[in-house]
Design a protein around this motif. Structure first.
Motif, mmCIF file in Angstrom:
data_model
loop_
_atom_site.group_PDB
_atom_site.id
_atom_site.type_symbol
_atom_site.label_atom_id
_atom_site.label_comp_id
_atom_site.label_asym_id
_atom_site.label_seq_id
_atom_site.Cartn_x
_atom_site.Cartn_y
_atom_site.Cartn_z
ATOM 1 N N PHE A 113 27.339 26.830 54.940
ATOM 2 C CA PHE A 113 28.072 27.715 54.038
ATOM 3 C C PHE A 113 28.263 27.084 52.673
ATOM 4 N N HIS A 114 28.345 27.942 51.659
ATOM 5 C CA HIS A 114 28.765 27.534 50.314
ATOM 6 C C HIS A 114 30.172 28.068 50.102
ATOM 7 N N THR A 115 31.003 27.255 49.475
ATOM 8 C CA THR A 115 32.322 27.705 49.054
ATOM 9 C C THR A 115 32.365 27.632 47.538
ATOM 10 N N TYR A 116 32.820 28.715 46.921
ATOM 11 C CA TYR A 116 32.929 28.800 45.468
ATOM 12 C C TYR A 116 34.383 29.005 45.068
ATOM 13 N N ALA A 117 34.741 28.409 43.944
ATOM 14 C CA ALA A 117 36.043 28.662 43.326
ATOM 15 C C ALA A 117 35.768 29.251 41.952
ATOM 16 N N PHE A 118 36.648 30.139 41.522
ATOM 17 C CA PHE A 118 36.456 30.866 40.272
ATOM 18 C C PHE A 118 37.539 30.486 39.277
ATOM 19 N N VAL A 119 37.127 30.232 38.044
ATOM 20 C CA VAL A 119 38.076 29.991 36.959
ATOM 21 C C VAL A 119 37.850 31.068 35.911
ATOM 22 N N GLY A 120 38.955 31.518 35.326
ATOM 23 C CA GLY A 120 38.796 32.578 34.344
ATOM 24 C C GLY A 120 40.108 32.998 33.741
ATOM 25 N N ASN A 121 40.099 34.198 33.224
ATOM 26 C CA ASN A 121 41.275 34.751 32.563
ATOM 27 C C ASN A 121 42.390 34.989 33.571
ATOM 28 N N ASP A 122 43.625 34.987 33.082
ATOM 29 C CA ASP A 122 44.769 35.277 33.947
ATOM 30 C C ASP A 122 44.583 36.623 34.627
ATOM 31 N N GLY A 123 44.789 36.658 35.929
ATOM 32 C CA GLY A 123 44.692 37.902 36.681
ATOM 33 C C GLY A 123 43.306 38.235 37.196
ATOM 34 N N VAL A 124 42.285 37.469 36.802
ATOM 35 C CA VAL A 124 40.917 37.795 37.223
ATOM 36 C C VAL A 124 40.767 37.681 38.737
ATOM 37 N N GLU A 125 41.595 36.850 39.373
ATOM 38 C CA GLU A 125 41.495 36.706 40.829
ATOM 39 C C GLU A 125 41.753 38.035 41.532
ATOM 40 N N ASN A 126 42.626 38.864 40.969
ATOM 41 C CA ASN A 126 42.906 40.179 41.561
ATOM 42 C C ASN A 126 41.745 41.145 41.370
ATOM 43 N N VAL A 127 41.106 41.081 40.207
ATOM 44 C CA VAL A 127 39.911 41.892 39.942
ATOM 45 C C VAL A 127 38.805 41.501 40.924
ATOM 46 N N LEU A 128 38.620 40.184 41.105
ATOM 47 C CA LEU A 128 37.584 39.700 42.017
ATOM 48 C C LEU A 128 37.872 40.114 43.461
ATOM 49 N N MET A 129 39.133 40.018 43.871
ATOM 50 C CA MET A 129 39.477 40.391 45.250
ATOM 51 C C MET A 129 39.233 41.877 45.478
ATOM 52 N N LYS A 130 39.556 42.699 44.500
ATOM 53 C CA LYS A 130 39.310 44.144 44.628
ATOM 54 C C LYS A 130 37.807 44.411 44.771
ATOM 55 N N GLU A 131 37.003 43.730 43.938
ATOM 56 C CA GLU A 131 35.545 43.878 44.029
ATOM 57 C C GLU A 131 35.042 43.407 45.392
ATOM 58 N N PHE A 132 35.591 42.280 45.864
ATOM 59 C CA PHE A 132 35.178 41.733 47.163
ATOM 60 C C PHE A 132 35.523 42.709 48.291
ATOM 61 N N GLU A 133 36.729 43.247 48.250
ATOM 62 C CA GLU A 133 37.167 44.176 49.303
ATOM 63 C C GLU A 133 36.326 45.447 49.332
ATOM 64 N N ASN A 134 35.832 45.877 48.157
ATOM 65 C CA ASN A 134 35.026 47.093 48.073
ATOM 66 C C ASN A 134 33.542 46.862 48.364
ATOM 67 N N ALA A 135 33.136 45.596 48.374
ATOM 68 C CA ALA A 135 31.726 45.272 48.598
ATOM 69 C C ALA A 135 31.424 45.265 50.097
ATOM 70 N N SER A 136 30.180 45.608 50.442
ATOM 71 C CA SER A 136 29.797 45.441 51.842
ATOM 72 C C SER A 136 29.541 43.953 52.060
ATOM 73 N N LYS A 137 29.995 43.432 53.198
ATOM 74 C CA LYS A 137 29.953 41.986 53.437
ATOM 75 C C LYS A 137 29.330 41.701 54.800
#
Length: 175
Positions: A95-119
């Motif tokens: 497995f690869h594990t990634y961490a994301f750095v970015g603008n304040d609040g981007v973690e919520n945008v990413l989680m929403k995208e992740f939840e909506n994506a097929s996995k």
């Protein structure tokens, strides 16, 4: 104060640059002790300026020198340690594990995208202390639905990601 600038989109899709040249741009912009960690756009340096000022100064300097629209995210040594220490996933060879750095609040945008994506059933994501972490089977990073979302132009100025091991290497250079 020690910082790391995590540059977005370096040495991918035709945006190629030598890390020595990037370090020189940082030095010319007034940063001290600029060194690169790996070839993926991680520059450790020191400065007495604020993170907000550093982001503006360095994005402008990079954009002008390399003639592209630069995006980067500046993290202090403490913030970089928090990313490394906050990793919720156990290390697995396949497995690869990634961490994301970015603008304040981007973690919520990413989680929403992740939840909506097929996995796949082995793909997972977690937010710890406002940091988004994603674990995916090796070889599936770019093929996964979420991996494809990460390249959306509408998100390019919002974040960048690194393999969790990169944060360990950055911290070694900060100490």
């Amino acid at each position: 104060m020690k910082y790391c600038a995590f540059l977005r989109g370096i040495n991918v899709k035709g945006t190629n640059m030598k890390m020595a040249a990037v370090c020189q741009v940082f030095k010319d912009a007034g940063m001290n002790d600029a060194i690169s960690v790996l070839a993926s756009g991680n520059i450790v340096f020191s400065s007495d300026k604020t993170k907000e000022d550093l982001k503006k100064i360095l994005e402008k300097a990079m954009s002008e020198h390399f003639s592209y629209e630069a995006f980067l995210f500046v993290k202090s040594q403490e913030e970089t340690e928090n990313v490394w220490n906050g990793n919720p996933f156990e290390k697995k060879d396949d497995f690869h594990t990634y961490a994301f750095v970015g603008n304040d609040g981007v973690e919520n945008v990413l989680m929403k995208e992740f939840e909506n994506a097929s996995k796949t059933e082995t793909e997972d994501a977690v937010i710890i202390n406002n940091i988004f972490y994603w674990q995916v089977t090796k070889g599936n990073t770019l093929d996964s639905t979420f991996g494809k979302i990460l390249g959306k132009k509408s998100l390019k100025d919002q974040f960048t990601s690194r393999n969790i091991n990169t944060f360990e290497k950055v911290l070694k250079r900060m100490n």
